[in-house]
Design a protein around this motif. Sequence first.
Motif, PDB file in Angstrom:
ATOM      1  N   ASP A  92       0.894  -1.280  -0.118  1.00 64.56           N
ATOM      2  CA  ASP A  92      -0.198  -0.004   0.055  1.00 64.56           C
ATOM      3  C   ASP A  92       0.963   1.187   0.112  1.00 64.56           C
ATOM      4  OD1 ASP A  92      -2.164  -1.688  -0.047  1.00 64.56           O
ATOM      5  OD2 ASP A  92      -2.571  -1.726   2.306  1.00 64.56           O
ATOM      6  N   GLY A 125       0.826   4.176  -2.957  1.00 65.33           N
ATOM      7  CA  GLY A 125       0.455   5.324  -2.532  1.00 65.33           C
ATOM      8  C   GLY A 125       1.390   6.151  -3.009  1.00 65.33           C
ATOM      9  N   HIS A 185     -12.659   5.049   4.488  1.00 62.18           N
ATOM     10  CA  HIS A 185     -11.833   4.133   5.276  1.00 62.18           C
ATOM     11  C   HIS A 185     -11.337   5.119   6.636  1.00 62.18           C
ATOM     12  CE1 HIS A 185      -8.892   1.155   6.613  1.00 62.18           C
ATOM     13  NE2 HIS A 185      -7.928   1.992   6.922  1.00 62.18           N
ATOM     14  N   ASN A 186     -10.899   6.128   6.374  1.00 61.48           N
ATOM     15  CA  ASN A 186     -10.503   7.085   7.544  1.00 61.48           C
ATOM     16  C   ASN A 186     -11.639   7.264   8.433  1.00 61.48           C
ATOM     17  OD1 ASN A 186      -7.867   7.417   6.995  1.00 61.48           O
ATOM     18  ND2 ASN A 186      -8.127   9.325   5.930  1.00 61.48           N
ATOM     19  N   LEU A 237     -10.389   5.989  -5.594  1.00 55.38           N
ATOM     20  CA  LEU A 237      -9.149   6.389  -4.592  1.00 55.38           C
ATOM     21  C   LEU A 237      -9.444   7.183  -3.549  1.00 55.38           C
ATOM     22  CD1 LEU A 237      -6.429   5.532  -3.685  1.00 55.38           C
ATOM     23  CD2 LEU A 237      -5.611   7.438  -5.334  1.00 55.38           C
ATOM     24  N   CYS A 256      -5.879  11.954  -1.268  1.00 60.35           N
ATOM     25  CA  CYS A 256      -7.014  12.731  -1.465  1.00 60.35           C
ATOM     26  C   CYS A 256      -7.048  14.337  -1.953  1.00 60.35           C
ATOM     27  CB  CYS A 256      -8.030  12.607  -0.146  1.00 60.35           C
ATOM     28  SG  CYS A 256      -8.547  11.024   0.150  1.00 60.35           S
ATOM     29  N   SER A 306       0.976   8.957  -5.908  1.00 60.31           N
ATOM     30  CA  SER A 306       1.174  10.688  -5.422  1.00 60.31           C
ATOM     31  C   SER A 306       1.990  11.260  -6.434  1.00 60.31           C
ATOM     32  CB  SER A 306       1.765  10.490  -4.001  1.00 60.31           C
ATOM     33  OG  SER A 306       3.041  10.119  -4.027  1.00 60.31           O
ATOM     34  N   ARG A 308     -12.515   5.712  -1.381  1.00 61.27           N
ATOM     35  CA  ARG A 308     -11.986   4.481  -0.440  1.00 61.27           C
ATOM     36  C   ARG A 308     -11.227   5.151   0.647  1.00 61.27           C
ATOM     37  NH1 ARG A 308     -10.200   2.079  -4.174  1.00 61.27           N
ATOM     38  NH2 ARG A 308      -8.082   2.620  -4.447  1.00 61.27           N
ATOM     39  N   ASN A 309     -10.198   6.097   0.365  1.00 68.26           N
ATOM     40  CA  ASN A 309      -9.633   6.527   1.645  1.00 68.26           C
ATOM     41  C   ASN A 309     -10.409   7.340   2.504  1.00 68.26           C
ATOM     42  OD1 ASN A 309      -6.917   5.844   0.794  1.00 68.26           O
ATOM     43  ND2 ASN A 309      -6.629   7.394  -0.502  1.00 68.26           N
ATOM     44  N   GLY A 319      -3.086   8.647   2.884  1.00 70.21           N
ATOM     45  CA  GLY A 319      -4.518   8.686   2.505  1.00 70.21           C
ATOM     46  C   GLY A 319      -4.936   9.975   2.387  1.00 70.21           C
ATOM     47  N   GLY A 333      -2.046   3.707  10.033  1.00 72.60           N
ATOM     48  CA  GLY A 333      -1.559   4.201   8.530  1.00 72.60           C
ATOM     49  C   GLY A 333      -0.330   4.847   8.422  1.00 72.60           C
TER      50      GLY A 333
END
Length: 362
Positions: free
Chosen positions: A203, A207, A267-268, A260, A335, A211, A263-264, A331, A327
């Motif tokens: 992950d 990421g 999840h947070n 993406l 975003c 990025s 999802r982030n 994340g 994490g």
Amino acid sequence: MRPHHPYDHRWRHRWERKQNKRARRLARLQRDGDYRWRIRHRWHQRWHRQRRQFRHSLGARLIVVFVVLACASSVILWTSMQGRFGLLWALPALLLVTGVAFAMIRHVVQPLHALVLGAEAFRRGEFSHRVPVIHRDEIGDLAMRFNQMAADIQAMLDGKRALLLALSHELRSPLTRARLHAELVGEGPSRDALLGELAQMRDLITGLLESERLGSGHSALQLADCDLAALVREHAQPGMVLQIEPDLPTPPLDRLRIQLLLRNLVHNALRHNDASRGEVQLTLVREGEGVRLTVRDFGPGVPPEALPELGQPFYRPDAARTRGEGGVGLGLYLCRLVAEAHGSRLELRNAAPGFEASVRFS
């Protein structure tokens, strides 16, 4: 043979002296002419050098403007005192001279506004922006140095991005082989822990790659009309409440990058939500010609001093948390990059109770 006159040698000496004197006079005149030419040339060079320095110096030109303004104002006042009705025309004349001086000063300092715009662009990370060089003076030199600094920073960032992409790609293959070998280990806590660590490494690398791709901004997107309502319903999970307005517009978006982001954010929110206070709320509402996406949890929120740092790479509000609990801090950074690549902005705030993240797409 005719004998020489006794005075012939004297005449010859006098003639030679005259010729020598004339030659010396001509040489002196030539030297004087060369000297005068050198003097004129030296003064000419000095004049052009002083003129270049004057045109290059912002302070000298401002001083001249103020001196001319003071002299013109003094002449106008002195002349107005000589007549009975001098004050009637002196006031408009003074206003006119002041307006001309103001226009000249504004023309001189106009490039400062371009420097301000350039500094704002550099602060936003737009290092492709170039400050226009309007005048060949001190401000023009500063603008050229601004542009050179931006080019150097952009080159360093491009080098860093290329290195990071190369390293991430090279790490993927051995990481995949390590995961295959780990799956061959017998069942047990050690195997589960090893697979969990390898999943976190995967992950992290994913990421980092994403990025760096999003670092190029809008050019990294593959835009198409996207139904955000259907996309949100696909990411619905237990413990969430969806609030979607009907007949929402379909703005041009990159579907994979929006997935993406969703999802982030989800999840947070699920990780920090306090279920006793309420379920995570995911809202889609029309806002002007666009759509606003909001994800809210009912957790403890974040400290107010940590809000400006949220969305920075590898930042976590609670540094004491382990990676398994909090994490790696990419994340919200991803975003933010997705929102900025779509020309929007990720808005984060404490909702009291809870925490809220919002993005507007148009």
